[in-house]
Design a protein around this motif. Structure first.
Motif, PDB file in Angstrom:
ATOM      1  N   LEU A 209      22.478 -44.652  86.513  1.00 42.53           N
ATOM      2  CA  LEU A 209      23.245 -45.893  86.391  1.00 42.53           C
ATOM      3  C   LEU A 209      23.065 -46.440  84.983  1.00 42.53           C
ATOM      4  O   LEU A 209      21.948 -46.762  84.565  1.00 42.53           O
TER       5      LEU A 209
ATOM      6  N   LEU B 130      29.379 -50.250  93.539  1.00 43.45           N
ATOM      7  CA  LEU B 130      28.740 -49.010  93.100  1.00 43.45           C
ATOM      8  C   LEU B 130      28.990 -47.893  94.103  1.00 43.45           C
ATOM      9  O   LEU B 130      28.983 -48.129  95.314  1.00 43.45           O
TER      10      LEU B 130
ATOM     11  N   THR C 135      31.872 -42.465  86.189  1.00 41.62           N
ATOM     12  CA  THR C 135      32.500 -43.469  87.050  1.00 41.62           C
ATOM     13  C   THR C 135      32.262 -44.837  86.438  1.00 41.62           C
ATOM     14  O   THR C 135      31.108 -45.229  86.214  1.00 41.62           O
TER      15      THR C 135
ATOM     16  N   THR D 217      27.178 -43.519  86.602  1.00 40.16           N
ATOM     17  CA  THR D 217      27.970 -44.714  86.864  1.00 40.16           C
ATOM     18  C   THR D 217      27.706 -45.704  85.740  1.00 40.16           C
ATOM     19  O   THR D 217      26.549 -46.018  85.447  1.00 40.16           O
TER      20      THR D 217
END
Length: 252
Positions: A49, A108, A93, A72
């Motif tokens: 992340l 998320l 993403t 992400t």
């Protein structure tokens, strides 16, 4: 759908140069952050992340290091996210979310990240919100996962030296701006506002941050270590330091 930016690569390059003028050891800190991830996850198929990731600098460096990583990127700034879309495409993403909201993580795609990385981004959050965010991030990590936050974090045992280091860095930066060797933060945004593709996104950005983006709240490294401990991380510590900046880590 992100707007088409014909010269996105040039904008990304100018962003990197502007950031490096402010943070000369930027690449060193990013490498140290990825070293910490590598130390706790020995498979390049990690789930990462990139928090408050902006144009995607961390995501880009992570993909170079871990080509099969599932990443992400979260941010709220529409102009920087447009550049991230343009440079990273479908390799990452990208999620638009406001970290000031307790439900920011609802969009998320996962709840079991191997690592959360963020750099020079969370100093605009107030203390109470950052404390809660650390706890929220712990819950998004798998057991053994790692959070690394690199930011302006003085060593509170060296207050006078830290001030001198900050003064020297400011003087060097001012000299570079005066010589035209790099754009300042304000100059970069002024140029972005003049670009036809970025101008409406900069206008949206100003609506999102009407009072300015950053209050520049920069507690010392000891505050972050205490907050990470209170958030429930099993191990906390400093994994990198450069002058008055540091990267702190929490391992779940």
């Amino acid at each position: 759908m992100s707007p088409y930016i014909a010269d996105a690569a040039a904008w990304q390059e100018s962003w990197d140069r502007q950031q490096e003028a402010y943070l000369p050891d930027r690449e060193h800190r990013l490498a140290a952050m990825l070293d910490a991830v590598d130390a706790v996850h020995d498979d390049d198929r990690l789930r990462l992340l990139d928090l408050a990731g902006g144009t995607g600098t961390i995501s880009d460096r992570a993909l170079r290091r871990f080509p099969h990583a599932e990443i992400t990127l979260v941010d709220l700034d529409p102009a920087l996210l447009a550049l991230a879309h343009a440079s990273l495409g479908d390799r990452v993403t990208i999620v638009t979310a406001d970290l000031c909201r307790p439900d920011w993580h609802a969009a998320l795609p996962h709840r079991d990240y191997d690592a959360v990385l963020t750099a020079t981004a969370l100093h605009w959050l107030p203390a109470e919100r950052l404390e809660r965010l650390y706890a929220e991030l712990r819950e998004l990590l798998r057991p053994g996962g790692i959070l690394v936050n690199a930011d302006h974090m003085q060593d509170d045992t060296l207050p006078k030296l830290s001030k001198r280091l900050l003064d020297r860095a400011r003087d060097r930066r001012t000299a570079r701006y005066a010589a035209g060797a790099a754009l300042s933060w304000a100059d970069w945004w002024q140029r972005a506002e003049a670009d036809p593709a970025l101008a409406p996104l900069v206008a949206r950005r100003r609506a999102i941050y009407p009072g300015g983006h950053s209050p520049e709240w920069n507690p010392p490294v000891s505050w972050h270590l205490s907050a990470l401990t209170a958030a429930g991380f099993a191990e906390v510590g400093t994994v990198w330091r450069g002058g008055a900046d540091a990267a702190v880590a929490g391992v779940r």
